[in-house]
Motif scaffolding. Sequence first.
Motif, PDB file in Angstrom:
ATOM      1  N   ALA A  67      -8.403 -91.996 -61.032  1.00 36.29           N
ATOM      2  CA  ALA A  67      -8.233 -91.002 -62.092  1.00 36.29           C
ATOM      3  C   ALA A  67      -7.565 -89.705 -61.635  1.00 36.29           C
ATOM      4  O   ALA A  67      -6.652 -89.221 -62.327  1.00 36.29           O
ATOM      5  N   PRO A  68      -7.957 -89.072 -60.521  1.00 38.75           N
ATOM      6  CA  PRO A  68      -7.289 -87.819 -60.143  1.00 38.75           C
ATOM      7  C   PRO A  68      -5.782 -87.975 -59.919  1.00 38.75           C
ATOM      8  O   PRO A  68      -4.994 -87.126 -60.344  1.00 38.75           O
ATOM      9  N   GLU A  69      -5.384 -89.070 -59.297  1.00 37.82           N
ATOM     10  CA  GLU A  69      -3.957 -89.321 -59.069  1.00 37.82           C
ATOM     11  C   GLU A  69      -3.219 -89.500 -60.399  1.00 37.82           C
ATOM     12  O   GLU A  69      -2.139 -88.948 -60.611  1.00 37.82           O
ATOM     13  N   LEU A  70      -3.813 -90.272 -61.313  1.00 38.28           N
ATOM     14  CA  LEU A  70      -3.199 -90.481 -62.625  1.00 38.28           C
ATOM     15  C   LEU A  70      -3.111 -89.180 -63.409  1.00 38.28           C
ATOM     16  O   LEU A  70      -2.100 -88.913 -64.074  1.00 38.28           O
ATOM     17  N   ALA A  71      -4.161 -88.380 -63.341  1.00 35.34           N
ATOM     18  CA  ALA A  71      -4.175 -87.098 -64.058  1.00 35.34           C
ATOM     19  C   ALA A  71      -3.031 -86.204 -63.587  1.00 35.34           C
ATOM     20  O   ALA A  71      -2.248 -85.691 -64.399  1.00 35.34           O
ATOM     21  N   GLU A  72      -2.910 -86.035 -62.288  1.00 35.11           N
ATOM     22  CA  GLU A  72      -1.856 -85.179 -61.748  1.00 35.11           C
ATOM     23  C   GLU A  72      -0.465 -85.736 -62.054  1.00 35.11           C
ATOM     24  O   GLU A  72       0.428 -84.994 -62.472  1.00 35.11           O
ATOM     25  N   ALA A  73      -0.283 -87.040 -61.900  1.00 32.47           N
ATOM     26  CA  ALA A  73       1.024 -87.662 -62.127  1.00 32.47           C
ATOM     27  C   ALA A  73       1.465 -87.589 -63.588  1.00 32.47           C
ATOM     28  O   ALA A  73       2.658 -87.709 -63.882  1.00 32.47           O
ATOM     29  N   ASN A  74       0.505 -87.392 -64.496  1.00 30.55           N
ATOM     30  CA  ASN A  74       0.838 -87.395 -65.920  1.00 30.55           C
ATOM     31  C   ASN A  74       0.719 -86.032 -66.584  1.00 30.55           C
ATOM     32  O   ASN A  74       0.695 -85.940 -67.804  1.00 30.55           O
ATOM     33  N   GLY A  75       0.645 -84.972 -65.786  1.00 26.45           N
ATOM     34  CA  GLY A  75       0.767 -83.635 -66.345  1.00 26.45           C
ATOM     35  C   GLY A  75      -0.472 -82.777 -66.389  1.00 26.45           C
ATOM     36  O   GLY A  75      -0.409 -81.659 -66.902  1.00 26.45           O
ATOM     37  N   CYS A  76      -1.588 -83.243 -65.877  1.00 28.90           N
ATOM     38  CA  CYS A  76      -2.771 -82.380 -65.821  1.00 28.90           C
ATOM     39  C   CYS A  76      -2.583 -81.348 -64.716  1.00 28.90           C
ATOM     40  O   CYS A  76      -2.058 -81.653 -63.642  1.00 28.90           O
ATOM     41  N   ASN A  77      -2.992 -80.129 -64.984  1.00 29.82           N
ATOM     42  CA  ASN A  77      -2.901 -79.069 -63.997  1.00 29.82           C
ATOM     43  C   ASN A  77      -3.956 -79.281 -62.910  1.00 29.82           C
ATOM     44  O   ASN A  77      -5.015 -79.847 -63.167  1.00 29.82           O
ATOM     45  N   PRO A  78      -3.674 -78.812 -61.684  1.00 33.49           N
ATOM     46  CA  PRO A  78      -4.599 -79.066 -60.578  1.00 33.49           C
ATOM     47  C   PRO A  78      -5.937 -78.336 -60.720  1.00 33.49           C
ATOM     48  O   PRO A  78      -6.032 -77.279 -61.347  1.00 33.49           O
ATOM     49  N   TYR A  79      -6.938 -78.930 -60.129  1.00 33.55           N
ATOM     50  CA  TYR A  79      -8.281 -78.367 -60.015  1.00 33.55           C
ATOM     51  C   TYR A  79      -8.218 -77.145 -59.108  1.00 33.55           C
ATOM     52  O   TYR A  79      -7.443 -77.137 -58.171  1.00 33.55           O
ATOM     53  N   PRO A  80      -8.944 -76.066 -59.329  1.00 35.72           N
ATOM     54  CA  PRO A  80     -10.023 -75.899 -60.291  1.00 35.72           C
ATOM     55  C   PRO A  80      -9.602 -75.265 -61.614  1.00 35.72           C
ATOM     56  O   PRO A  80     -10.319 -75.372 -62.589  1.00 35.72           O
ATOM     57  N   GLN A  81      -8.444 -74.595 -61.676  1.00 37.44           N
ATOM     58  CA  GLN A  81      -8.059 -73.974 -62.946  1.00 37.44           C
ATOM     59  C   GLN A  81      -7.681 -75.024 -63.977  1.00 37.44           C
ATOM     60  O   GLN A  81      -7.925 -74.846 -65.161  1.00 37.44           O
ATOM     61  N   GLY A  82      -7.078 -76.090 -63.543  1.00 32.10           N
ATOM     62  CA  GLY A  82      -6.733 -77.196 -64.436  1.00 32.10           C
ATOM     63  C   GLY A  82      -7.888 -78.173 -64.493  1.00 32.10           C
ATOM     64  O   GLY A  82      -9.048 -77.775 -64.500  1.00 32.10           O
ATOM     65  N   GLY A  83      -7.566 -79.446 -64.471  1.00 36.94           N
ATOM     66  CA  GLY A  83      -8.611 -80.463 -64.476  1.00 36.94           C
ATOM     67  C   GLY A  83      -8.386 -81.484 -65.571  1.00 36.94           C
ATOM     68  O   GLY A  83      -7.348 -81.516 -66.231  1.00 36.94           O
ATOM     69  N   PHE A  84      -9.398 -82.319 -65.748  1.00 36.74           N
ATOM     70  CA  PHE A  84      -9.325 -83.381 -66.744  1.00 36.74           C
ATOM     71  C   PHE A  84     -10.740 -83.819 -67.083  1.00 36.74           C
ATOM     72  O   PHE A  84     -11.702 -83.452 -66.413  1.00 36.74           O
ATOM     73  N   ARG A  85     -10.846 -84.623 -68.119  1.00 33.55           N
ATOM     74  CA  ARG A  85     -12.131 -85.160 -68.570  1.00 33.55           C
ATOM     75  C   ARG A  85     -12.032 -86.678 -68.604  1.00 33.55           C
ATOM     76  O   ARG A  85     -11.014 -87.227 -69.023  1.00 33.55           O
ATOM     77  N   LEU A  86     -13.095 -87.346 -68.164  1.00 34.73           N
ATOM     78  CA  LEU A  86     -13.209 -88.793 -68.288  1.00 34.73           C
ATOM     79  C   LEU A  86     -14.309 -89.088 -69.284  1.00 34.73           C
ATOM     80  O   LEU A  86     -15.375 -88.462 -69.233  1.00 34.73           O
ATOM     81  N   MET A  87     -14.057 -90.038 -70.169  1.00 34.16           N
ATOM     82  CA  MET A  87     -15.026 -90.338 -71.218  1.00 34.16           C
ATOM     83  C   MET A  87     -15.031 -91.845 -71.480  1.00 34.16           C
ATOM     84  O   MET A  87     -13.968 -92.470 -71.571  1.00 34.16           O
ATOM     85  N   ILE A  88     -16.242 -92.401 -71.595  1.00 30.95           N
ATOM     86  CA  ILE A  88     -16.405 -93.806 -71.952  1.00 30.95           C
ATOM     87  C   ILE A  88     -17.307 -93.863 -73.177  1.00 30.95           C
ATOM     88  O   ILE A  88     -18.470 -93.473 -73.108  1.00 30.95           O
ATOM     89  N   ASN A  89     -16.774 -94.314 -74.290  1.00 30.36           N
ATOM     90  CA  ASN A  89     -17.566 -94.504 -75.496  1.00 30.36           C
ATOM     91  C   ASN A  89     -18.173 -95.907 -75.451  1.00 30.36           C
ATOM     92  O   ASN A  89     -17.504 -96.855 -75.054  1.00 30.36           O
TER      93      ASN A  89
END
Length: 118
Positions: free
Chosen positions: A70-92
């Motif tokens: 997930a972190p590699e995919l997030a960065e490669a697809n436009g998420c800003n870097p941690y800690p100011q950026g980041g992403f969310r993972l969710m499983i319904n």
Amino acid sequence: MHDPDCLFCKIIAGQIPSSKVYEDEDMLVFKDIHPAAPVHLLMVPKLHIPSMAQVGAEQAPLLGRMLAKAPELAEANGCNPYPQGGFRLMINTGDEGGQEVHHLHIHLLGGPRPWKKG
């Protein structure tokens, strides 16, 4: 396992097109067609598992690899870097949990906020 009636199984099999961003022997990752954030990817195991409710210890290595990617995919697809950026993972899980396609998948969401509600 493959379910011939499952939307994600059909996408994995190439019967339905997707905006693929990553694929390996265990998973397919593609852009959500109704994004809830600037970056909204679906991480889908190629093995048909209906939901988290059916996950057992035997799927732990697969899910671990997916989470580790997930972190590699997030960065490669436009998420800003941690800690100011980041992403969310969710499983319904299940109808009451908001699961719309009954094939286990992880939503990876990121990008500048605010995101759509939901």
